[in-house]
Design an enzyme around this catalytic site. Structure first.
Site, PDB file in Angstrom:
ATOM      1  N   ASP A  58       0.840  -1.194   0.000  1.00  0.00           N
ATOM      2  CA  ASP A  58       0.000   0.000   0.000  1.00  0.00           C
ATOM      3  C   ASP A  58       0.877   1.246   0.000  1.00  0.00           C
ATOM      4  OD1 ASP A  58      -2.812   1.225   0.540  1.00  0.00           O
ATOM      5  OD2 ASP A  58      -1.512   2.161   2.039  1.00  0.00           O
ATOM      6  N   TYR A  63       2.811  10.306  -0.111  1.00  0.00           N
ATOM      7  CA  TYR A  63       3.881   9.805   0.760  1.00  0.00           C
ATOM      8  C   TYR A  63       5.231  10.209   0.162  1.00  0.00           C
ATOM      9  CZ  TYR A  63       0.237   6.723   2.693  1.00  0.00           C
ATOM     10  OH  TYR A  63      -0.910   6.222   3.262  1.00  0.00           O
ATOM     11  N   TYR A 207      -5.106   1.073   8.845  1.00  0.00           N
ATOM     12  CA  TYR A 207      -3.813   1.758   8.894  1.00  0.00           C
ATOM     13  C   TYR A 207      -3.485   2.159  10.322  1.00  0.00           C
ATOM     14  CZ  TYR A 207      -5.926   6.595   8.533  1.00  0.00           C
ATOM     15  OH  TYR A 207      -6.601   7.783   8.716  1.00  0.00           O
ATOM     16  N   LYS A 218       8.822  -0.627  21.437  1.00  0.00           N
ATOM     17  CA  LYS A 218      10.143   0.004  21.375  1.00  0.00           C
ATOM     18  C   LYS A 218      10.161   1.459  21.827  1.00  0.00           C
ATOM     19  CE  LYS A 218      11.804  -3.064  17.713  1.00  0.00           C
ATOM     20  NZ  LYS A 218      12.352  -3.159  16.340  1.00  0.00           N
ATOM     21  N   GLN A 288      12.473  -4.672  10.214  1.00  0.00           N
ATOM     22  CA  GLN A 288      11.106  -4.415  10.657  1.00  0.00           C
ATOM     23  C   GLN A 288      10.076  -5.347  10.019  1.00  0.00           C
ATOM     24  OE1 GLN A 288      11.011  -0.233   9.638  1.00  0.00           O
ATOM     25  NE2 GLN A 288      11.513   0.410  11.721  1.00  0.00           N
TER      26      GLN A 288
END
Length: 330
Positions: A58, A63, A207, A218, A288
């Site tokens: 996506d 962005y 989202y 974290k 990640q």
């Protein structure tokens, strides 16, 4: 029609095959509002995500103002197995100022621009990023229906639309998905959009399932957010609310430990267990995406859900929804 094929997959109307219920979100890869990004690392991240089974990516023009789509395009160019690409339309920008614009001519130009940046002939899923209150929804939908008939789009979706707005869209074009904020801390979508999605055989792309990192395990009280990082404007990350949310995170971590799972896996599983949902796993570094499958092949119990609700009621009795993220009207 969107339906669960297995515990891990879902079919989005208009696509030729099912997708994993975890998709890669690439907002951070664009760099904008996330303190920059490294393109080579981003490409490696996309490749590793696909290697781990992700087959839906996506992205959106806004962005990084085209940068995320360009990076995704570069990553696609060297992949033999091509994932489905979901992108968006309906946001424009001027000197870094973003605003909503879903006029038909803007929608068409946006799709053409995205096709070029991505280096593809067809967009699997085109989503209207935010409703444009200055443009009739049926005009936006009709233009997207034309682009679909022309073979430039396979499936249509919206993002951040109300159920009333989705009903208007459906009068002019088939609607397969809705993309909305949904995570343990931001639950409004659970009561508003999700019931509509279920009733209409759609899929919901969630989202922010990790709530901008809060649910990654974290972030601590010492975490610092710099530059254009959007968490600098998120009330959850400001005192005194930050302490409340971190207290809840600590208790959620304890629950995850009891189940032998990471907090991250617990947060993603919470989203997946709600129904016809796809969790957007945001990443910009290869490490990640190594634990993607930790959220698959198990479920939370009713008792787990109650424990989570109790933690929220105790630690965050006045929850903050992500309204601060909405771009202005044209």
């Amino acid at each position: 029609m969107a339906e669960d094929l297995t515990h891990n997959e879902i079919q989005i109307g208009g696509l030729p095959s099912s997708v994993l219920r975890i998709a890669l979100g690439t907002w951070a890869i664009g760099g904008w509002m996330w303190g920059g990004s490294d393109d080579n690392l981003a490409i490696k991240t996309i490749h590793d995500a696909v290697a781990n089974g992700i087959n839906l990516i996506d992205t959106a023009p806004v962005y990084g103002f085209g940068h995320s789509e360009e990076v995704v395009g570069k990553a696609l160019s060297t992949l033999s197995e091509k994932p489905f690409i979901a992108t968006k339309v309906g946001l424009s920008w001027d000197n870094g100022k973003v605003y909503r614009d879903s006029r038909p001519e803007i929608i068409r130009q946006g799709v053409e621009d995205s096709l070029k940046r991505l280096g593809v002939e067809t967009i699997a899923l085109a989503q209207v990023h935010w409703p444009d209150l200055n443009t009739p929804i049926e005009e936006t939908a009709a233009e997207l229906a034309k682009l679909r008939q022309e073979g430039k789009i396979l499936s249509l979706g919206v993002s951040n639309y109300s159920t009333a707005q989705m009903k208007i869209f459906q009068q002019a074009a088939p609607l397969s998905t809705s993309q909305d904020p949904l995570n343990i801390f931001e639950r409004a979508t659970e009561k508003t959009t999700l019931p509509f999605v279920k009733e209409n055989d759609m899929a919901l792309l969630a989202y922010g399932p990790l709530c901008r990192g809060l649910l990654s395990g974290k972030i601590t009280a010492d975490s610092v957010f710099s530059g254009d990082d959007l968490r600098k404007s998120d009330p959850k990350f400001q005192a005194p609310r930050f302490e409340e949310y971190l207290k809840a995170v600590k208790e959620l971590q304890a629950l995850a430990d009891e189940k032998g799972k990471s907090l991250l896996a617990l947060a993603i599983r919470w989203v997946l267990d709600l129904g016809p949902t796809i969790a957007l796993w945001g990443a910009r570094k290869p490490e990640q995406v190594t634990n993607i499958r930790d959220a698959l092949d198990w479920s939370l119990t009713a008792e787990d859900y109650q424990k989570i609700s109790d933690i929220l009621a105790r630690d965050t009795p006045d929850p903050i929804e992500p309204t601060f993220m909405a771009p202005p009207e044209r």
